[in-house]
Design a protein around this motif. Structure first.
Motif, PDB file in Angstrom:
ATOM      1  N   PRO A  54       0.824  -1.220   0.000  1.00 36.85           N
ATOM      2  CA  PRO A  54       0.000   0.000   0.000  1.00 36.85           C
ATOM      3  C   PRO A  54       0.858   1.269   0.000  1.00 36.85           C
ATOM      4  CG  PRO A  54      -0.381  -1.338   1.994  1.00 36.85           C
ATOM      5  CD  PRO A  54       0.704  -1.994   1.224  1.00 36.85           C
ATOM      6  N   ASP A  55       0.318   2.323  -0.591  1.00 36.20           N
ATOM      7  CA  ASP A  55       1.002   3.621  -0.552  1.00 36.20           C
ATOM      8  C   ASP A  55       1.217   4.033   0.901  1.00 36.20           C
ATOM      9  OD1 ASP A  55       1.021   3.798  -3.299  1.00 36.20           O
ATOM     10  OD2 ASP A  55      -0.766   5.066  -3.399  1.00 36.20           O
ATOM     11  N   GLY A  56       2.396   4.543   1.189  1.00 32.80           N
ATOM     12  CA  GLY A  56       2.692   5.033   2.525  1.00 32.80           C
ATOM     13  C   GLY A  56       3.015   3.947   3.533  1.00 32.80           C
ATOM     14  N   ALA A  57       3.153   2.695   3.080  1.00 36.17           N
ATOM     15  CA  ALA A  57       3.436   1.585   3.990  1.00 36.17           C
ATOM     16  C   ALA A  57       4.835   1.728   4.593  1.00 36.17           C
ATOM     17  CB  ALA A  57       3.334   0.260   3.243  1.00 36.17           C
ATOM     18  N   ASP A  73      26.603  -0.795   3.182  1.00 37.47           N
ATOM     19  CA  ASP A  73      27.084  -0.450   1.840  1.00 37.47           C
ATOM     20  C   ASP A  73      25.989  -0.616   0.790  1.00 37.47           C
ATOM     21  OD1 ASP A  73      27.331  -3.271   2.288  1.00 37.47           O
ATOM     22  OD2 ASP A  73      28.698  -3.433   0.584  1.00 37.47           O
ATOM     23  N   GLU A  74      25.134  -1.601   0.977  1.00 33.37           N
ATOM     24  CA  GLU A  74      24.021  -1.803   0.043  1.00 33.37           C
ATOM     25  C   GLU A  74      23.019  -0.650   0.154  1.00 33.37           C
ATOM     26  OE1 GLU A  74      23.039  -6.402  -0.265  1.00 33.37           O
ATOM     27  OE2 GLU A  74      23.357  -5.777   1.820  1.00 33.37           O
ATOM     28  N   TRP A  75      22.713  -0.248   1.391  1.00 35.99           N
ATOM     29  CA  TRP A  75      21.794   0.859   1.657  1.00 35.99           C
ATOM     30  C   TRP A  75      22.319   2.149   1.024  1.00 35.99           C
ATOM     31  CZ3 TRP A  75      17.160   2.266   3.749  1.00 35.99           C
ATOM     32  CH2 TRP A  75      17.012   3.570   4.219  1.00 35.99           C
ATOM     33  N   GLU A  76      23.617   2.417   1.230  1.00 37.66           N
ATOM     34  CA  GLU A  76      24.212   3.663   0.728  1.00 37.66           C
ATOM     35  C   GLU A  76      24.182   3.735  -0.787  1.00 37.66           C
ATOM     36  OE1 GLU A  76      28.011   3.609   2.682  1.00 37.66           O
ATOM     37  OE2 GLU A  76      27.078   3.930   4.646  1.00 37.66           O
ATOM     38  N   ALA A  77      24.333   2.587  -1.463  1.00 34.79           N
ATOM     39  CA  ALA A  77      24.337   2.563  -2.929  1.00 34.79           C
ATOM     40  C   ALA A  77      22.969   2.915  -3.504  1.00 34.79           C
ATOM     41  CB  ALA A  77      24.784   1.193  -3.435  1.00 34.79           C
ATOM     42  N   GLY A  78      21.909   2.424  -2.862  1.00 29.01           N
ATOM     43  CA  GLY A  78      20.566   2.727  -3.353  1.00 29.01           C
ATOM     44  C   GLY A  78      19.510   2.095  -2.471  1.00 29.01           C
ATOM     45  N   HIS A  79      18.524   2.912  -2.077  1.00 31.15           N
ATOM     46  CA  HIS A  79      17.442   2.406  -1.222  1.00 31.15           C
ATOM     47  C   HIS A  79      16.143   3.152  -1.515  1.00 31.15           C
ATOM     48  CE1 HIS A  79      19.220   5.779   1.076  1.00 31.15           C
ATOM     49  NE2 HIS A  79      17.967   6.033   1.397  1.00 31.15           N
ATOM     50  N   ILE A  80      15.075   2.642  -0.955  1.00 30.78           N
ATOM     51  CA  ILE A  80      13.756   3.249  -1.124  1.00 30.78           C
ATOM     52  C   ILE A  80      13.674   4.471  -0.212  1.00 30.78           C
ATOM     53  CG2 ILE A  80      11.271   2.890  -0.827  1.00 30.78           C
ATOM     54  CD1 ILE A  80      11.953  -0.175  -1.206  1.00 30.78           C
ATOM     55  N   GLU A  81      13.314   5.600  -0.790  1.00 29.40           N
ATOM     56  CA  GLU A  81      13.184   6.820   0.013  1.00 29.40           C
ATOM     57  C   GLU A  81      12.116   6.621   1.097  1.00 29.40           C
ATOM     58  OE1 GLU A  81      13.191  11.606  -0.616  1.00 29.40           O
ATOM     59  OE2 GLU A  81      12.506  10.353  -2.263  1.00 29.40           O
ATOM     60  N   GLY A  82      12.457   6.973   2.322  1.00 29.17           N
ATOM     61  CA  GLY A  82      11.533   6.843   3.431  1.00 29.17           C
ATOM     62  C   GLY A  82      11.583   5.498   4.136  1.00 29.17           C
ATOM     63  N   ALA A  83      12.355   4.539   3.590  1.00 25.99           N
ATOM     64  CA  ALA A  83      12.475   3.230   4.233  1.00 25.99           C
ATOM     65  C   ALA A  83      13.265   3.367   5.537  1.00 25.99           C
ATOM     66  CB  ALA A  83      13.166   2.239   3.302  1.00 25.99           C
ATOM     67  N   TRP A 107      11.752  -4.463  -6.878  1.00 20.93           N
ATOM     68  CA  TRP A 107      11.308  -3.080  -6.656  1.00 20.93           C
ATOM     69  C   TRP A 107      11.795  -2.163  -7.771  1.00 20.93           C
ATOM     70  CZ3 TRP A 107       8.302  -0.488  -3.078  1.00 20.93           C
ATOM     71  CH2 TRP A 107       8.418   0.901  -3.061  1.00 20.93           C
ATOM     72  N   HIS A 108      13.095  -2.153  -7.989  1.00 15.54           N
ATOM     73  CA  HIS A 108      13.688  -1.160  -8.887  1.00 15.54           C
ATOM     74  C   HIS A 108      13.832  -1.665 -10.330  1.00 15.54           C
ATOM     75  CE1 HIS A 108      15.967   2.319 -10.063  1.00 15.54           C
ATOM     76  NE2 HIS A 108      17.006   1.586 -10.412  1.00 15.54           N
ATOM     77  N   LEU A 109      14.420  -2.841 -10.484  1.00 19.90           N
ATOM     78  CA  LEU A 109      14.721  -3.311 -11.832  1.00 19.90           C
ATOM     79  C   LEU A 109      13.483  -3.824 -12.554  1.00 19.90           C
ATOM     80  CD1 LEU A 109      18.061  -5.109 -10.940  1.00 19.90           C
ATOM     81  CD2 LEU A 109      17.760  -2.797 -11.860  1.00 19.90           C
ATOM     82  N   ASP A 110      12.657  -4.622 -11.870  1.00 20.45           N
ATOM     83  CA  ASP A 110      11.489  -5.213 -12.523  1.00 20.45           C
ATOM     84  C   ASP A 110      10.293  -4.264 -12.600  1.00 20.45           C
ATOM     85  OD1 ASP A 110      13.049  -7.474 -12.641  1.00 20.45           O
ATOM     86  OD2 ASP A 110      12.009  -8.512 -11.020  1.00 20.45           O
ATOM     87  N   ASN A 111      10.121  -3.439 -11.557  1.00 26.82           N
ATOM     88  CA  ASN A 111       8.932  -2.576 -11.484  1.00 26.82           C
ATOM     89  C   ASN A 111       9.228  -1.090 -11.693  1.00 26.82           C
ATOM     90  OD1 ASN A 111       6.420  -4.265 -10.646  1.00 26.82           O
ATOM     91  ND2 ASN A 111       8.111  -5.117  -9.463  1.00 26.82           N
ATOM     92  N   GLY A 112      10.499  -0.733 -11.818  1.00 21.98           N
ATOM     93  CA  GLY A 112      10.857   0.650 -12.111  1.00 21.98           C
ATOM     94  C   GLY A 112      10.543   1.639 -11.004  1.00 21.98           C
ATOM     95  N   LYS A 113      10.408   1.133  -9.768  1.00 23.46           N
ATOM     96  CA  LYS A 113      10.142   2.032  -8.645  1.00 23.46           C
ATOM     97  C   LYS A 113      11.418   2.809  -8.313  1.00 23.46           C
ATOM     98  CE  LYS A 113       6.005   0.496  -7.022  1.00 23.46           C
ATOM     99  NZ  LYS A 113       4.902   1.314  -6.550  1.00 23.46           N
ATOM    100  N   PRO A 114      11.277   4.056  -7.876  1.00 20.77           N
ATOM    101  CA  PRO A 114      12.458   4.886  -7.650  1.00 20.77           C
ATOM    102  C   PRO A 114      13.249   4.476  -6.403  1.00 20.77           C
ATOM    103  CG  PRO A 114      10.480   6.042  -6.963  1.00 20.77           C
ATOM    104  CD  PRO A 114      10.035   4.760  -7.620  1.00 20.77           C
ATOM    105  N   ILE A 115      14.552   4.732  -6.469  1.00 18.83           N
ATOM    106  CA  ILE A 115      15.427   4.588  -5.310  1.00 18.83           C
ATOM    107  C   ILE A 115      16.318   5.822  -5.224  1.00 18.83           C
ATOM    108  CG2 ILE A 115      15.377   2.061  -5.278  1.00 18.83           C
ATOM    109  CD1 ILE A 115      18.133   2.059  -6.619  1.00 18.83           C
ATOM    110  N   VAL A 116      16.905   6.037  -4.069  1.00 13.65           N
ATOM    111  CA  VAL A 116      17.809   7.170  -3.836  1.00 13.65           C
ATOM    112  C   VAL A 116      19.112   6.623  -3.253  1.00 13.65           C
ATOM    113  CG1 VAL A 116      15.938   8.826  -3.490  1.00 13.65           C
ATOM    114  CG2 VAL A 116      16.858   7.593  -1.529  1.00 13.65           C
TER     115      VAL A 116
END
Length: 108
Positions: free
Chosen positions: A12-15, A24-34, A89-98
């Motif tokens: 759900p949105d906002g989950a 190191d994995e987090w720093e490379a790219g993660h979901i904003e707000g996670a 999340w990112h590669l298959d569904n194109g969801k953004p990461i930061v």
């Protein structure tokens, strides 16, 4: 998928999303707000988790998050594994990461 797994499209949105990958994995790219809690730190960082909400737990491919979800649910939380992890999340569904560095984020 096991009974505690959900696809990216089912979140759900906002989950509340908990990322159990290493620093190191987090720093490379993660979901904003996670919320970042490496798997090994989980038992000592329960105060950092959203106690009243369903949690959606993610790692790189789903293995570590599956272990985290089993432990959380055994300890009274409502947690779900994000099937396929950050790849889904990112590669298959194109969801953004930061990224933490300001460089182009990527899934490590």
């Amino acid at each position: 998928m096991d009974e505690d797994a959900v696809s990216v499209s089912e979140i759900p949105d906002g989950a509340a999303i908990v990322d159990v990958r290493e620093d190191d994995e987090w720093e490379a790219g993660h979901i904003e707000g996670a919320i970042h809690v490496p798997l090994g730190d989980l038992p000592t960082r329960l105060d950092d988790l959203p106690l009243d909400d369903n949690m959606y737990v993610i790692c790189r491919t789903g293995g570590r998050s599956n272990r985290a979800v089993a432990w959380l649910n055994d300890n009274g939380f409502d947690a779900f594994n994000i099937a396929g992890g950050m790849g889904s999340w990112h590669l298959d569904n194109g969801k953004p990461i930061v990224s933490e560095s300001g460089e182009e984020p990527w899934v490590k």
